[in-house]
Design a protein around this motif. Structure first.
Motif, PDB file in Angstrom:
ATOM      1  N   LEU A   4       0.831  -1.206   0.000  1.00  0.00           N
ATOM      2  CA  LEU A   4       0.000   0.000   0.000  1.00  0.00           C
ATOM      3  C   LEU A   4       0.866   1.257   0.000  1.00  0.00           C
ATOM      4  O   LEU A   4       0.609   2.198  -0.745  1.00  0.00           O
ATOM      5  CB  LEU A   4      -0.940   0.000   1.211  1.00  0.00           C
ATOM      6  N   ILE A   5       1.925   1.260   0.814  1.00  0.00           N
ATOM      7  CA  ILE A   5       2.842   2.404   0.865  1.00  0.00           C
ATOM      8  C   ILE A   5       3.507   2.607  -0.494  1.00  0.00           C
ATOM      9  O   ILE A   5       3.620   3.736  -0.977  1.00  0.00           O
ATOM     10  CB  ILE A   5       3.910   2.214   1.966  1.00  0.00           C
ATOM     11  N   LYS A  47      12.138  13.642  -1.639  1.00  0.00           N
ATOM     12  CA  LYS A  47      12.939  12.893  -0.666  1.00  0.00           C
ATOM     13  C   LYS A  47      12.053  11.807  -0.080  1.00  0.00           C
ATOM     14  O   LYS A  47      10.962  12.099   0.415  1.00  0.00           O
ATOM     15  CB  LYS A  47      13.442  13.813   0.440  1.00  0.00           C
ATOM     16  N   ILE A  48      12.542  10.576  -0.133  1.00  0.00           N
ATOM     17  CA  ILE A  48      11.796   9.444   0.400  1.00  0.00           C
ATOM     18  C   ILE A  48      12.712   8.693   1.363  1.00  0.00           C
ATOM     19  O   ILE A  48      13.816   8.313   0.983  1.00  0.00           O
ATOM     20  CB  ILE A  48      11.312   8.498  -0.718  1.00  0.00           C
ATOM     21  N   GLY A  49      12.251   8.515   2.581  1.00  0.00           N
ATOM     22  CA  GLY A  49      13.091   7.842   3.557  1.00  0.00           C
ATOM     23  C   GLY A  49      12.304   7.264   4.706  1.00  0.00           C
ATOM     24  O   GLY A  49      11.071   7.276   4.714  1.00  0.00           O
ATOM     25  N   SER A  50      13.043   6.797   5.687  1.00  0.00           N
ATOM     26  CA  SER A  50      12.418   6.141   6.835  1.00  0.00           C
ATOM     27  C   SER A  50      12.287   7.073   8.028  1.00  0.00           C
ATOM     28  O   SER A  50      11.643   6.722   9.002  1.00  0.00           O
ATOM     29  CB  SER A  50      13.236   4.918   7.244  1.00  0.00           C
ATOM     30  N   PRO A  73       2.658   6.227   8.511  1.00  0.00           N
ATOM     31  CA  PRO A  73       2.919   5.087   9.403  1.00  0.00           C
ATOM     32  C   PRO A  73       2.836   3.763   8.637  1.00  0.00           C
ATOM     33  O   PRO A  73       1.953   3.591   7.799  1.00  0.00           O
ATOM     34  CB  PRO A  73       1.811   5.167  10.441  1.00  0.00           C
ATOM     35  N   ILE A  74       3.774   2.864   8.918  1.00  0.00           N
ATOM     36  CA  ILE A  74       3.761   1.567   8.220  1.00  0.00           C
ATOM     37  C   ILE A  74       3.699   0.384   9.169  1.00  0.00           C
ATOM     38  O   ILE A  74       3.692  -0.751   8.724  1.00  0.00           O
ATOM     39  CB  ILE A  74       4.965   1.420   7.262  1.00  0.00           C
ATOM     40  N   VAL A  81       7.366   5.799   6.699  1.00  0.00           N
ATOM     41  CA  VAL A  81       8.001   6.222   5.455  1.00  0.00           C
ATOM     42  C   VAL A  81       7.737   7.709   5.376  1.00  0.00           C
ATOM     43  O   VAL A  81       6.607   8.166   5.589  1.00  0.00           O
ATOM     44  CB  VAL A  81       7.408   5.496   4.223  1.00  0.00           C
ATOM     45  N   PHE A  82       8.780   8.455   5.123  1.00  0.00           N
ATOM     46  CA  PHE A  82       8.668   9.904   5.075  1.00  0.00           C
ATOM     47  C   PHE A  82       8.831  10.354   3.628  1.00  0.00           C
ATOM     48  O   PHE A  82       9.744   9.902   2.940  1.00  0.00           O
ATOM     49  CB  PHE A  82       9.755  10.537   5.952  1.00  0.00           C
ATOM     50  N   ILE A  83       7.946  11.225   3.171  1.00  0.00           N
ATOM     51  CA  ILE A  83       8.073  11.766   1.818  1.00  0.00           C
ATOM     52  C   ILE A  83       7.974  13.285   1.890  1.00  0.00           C
ATOM     53  O   ILE A  83       7.144  13.830   2.613  1.00  0.00           O
ATOM     54  CB  ILE A  83       7.029  11.162   0.844  1.00  0.00           C
TER      55      ILE A  83
END
Length: 123
Positions: A4-5, A47-50, A73-74, A81-83
């Motif tokens: 889903l993420i 930017k995509i990260g944790s 939230p995952i 996951v941060f975008i």
């Protein structure tokens, strides 16, 4: 949940490409920070990260205001996951003194810039 993420991120990237009038296949990995991978498509940086060292910060004249900054939230363990999406800016025009002065100004208002030379000067 991970599937889903991935789908959510793909939809965001697809929308950015559409708004930039660019094919999504032209998404380019342009760097990596302490907490994220950094991509560009035309005039946008994604930017995509944790995680983010500073998940929230006040509006100020030193930071490019993000168009999107979202923690997704995952898991039940507070994994995320941060975008973040922002406009692309010119980053190769600063001297070491410029970087230090900006770093110092951010510190004075309580913000910590983890990798100033790497980010601004491309090292």
């Amino acid at each position: 949940m991970l599937k889903l993420i991935q789908e959510i991120i793909f939809i965001i990237l697809k929308e950015i490409a559409l708004n930039e009038n660019e094919d999504i296949s032209n998404l380019e990995l342009i760097g990596r920070g302490d907490f994220s991978f950094v991509y560009a498509i035309k005039d946008k940086v994604i930017k995509i990260g944790s995680n983010r060292a500073t998940p929230k910060f006040p509006n100020n004249p030193y930071i490019v205001k993000p168009l999107l900054r979202k923690a997704i939230p995952i898991s039940d363990n507070n994994d995320i996951v941060f975008i973040e999406v922002c406009e692309k800016i010119k980053t190769n025009c600063c001297t070491d003194e410029d970087v230090y002065n900006l770093y110092k100004s951010l510190r004075e208002i309580g913000l910590i810039w983890m990798d100033p030379k790497k980010v601004i000067l491309g090292n």
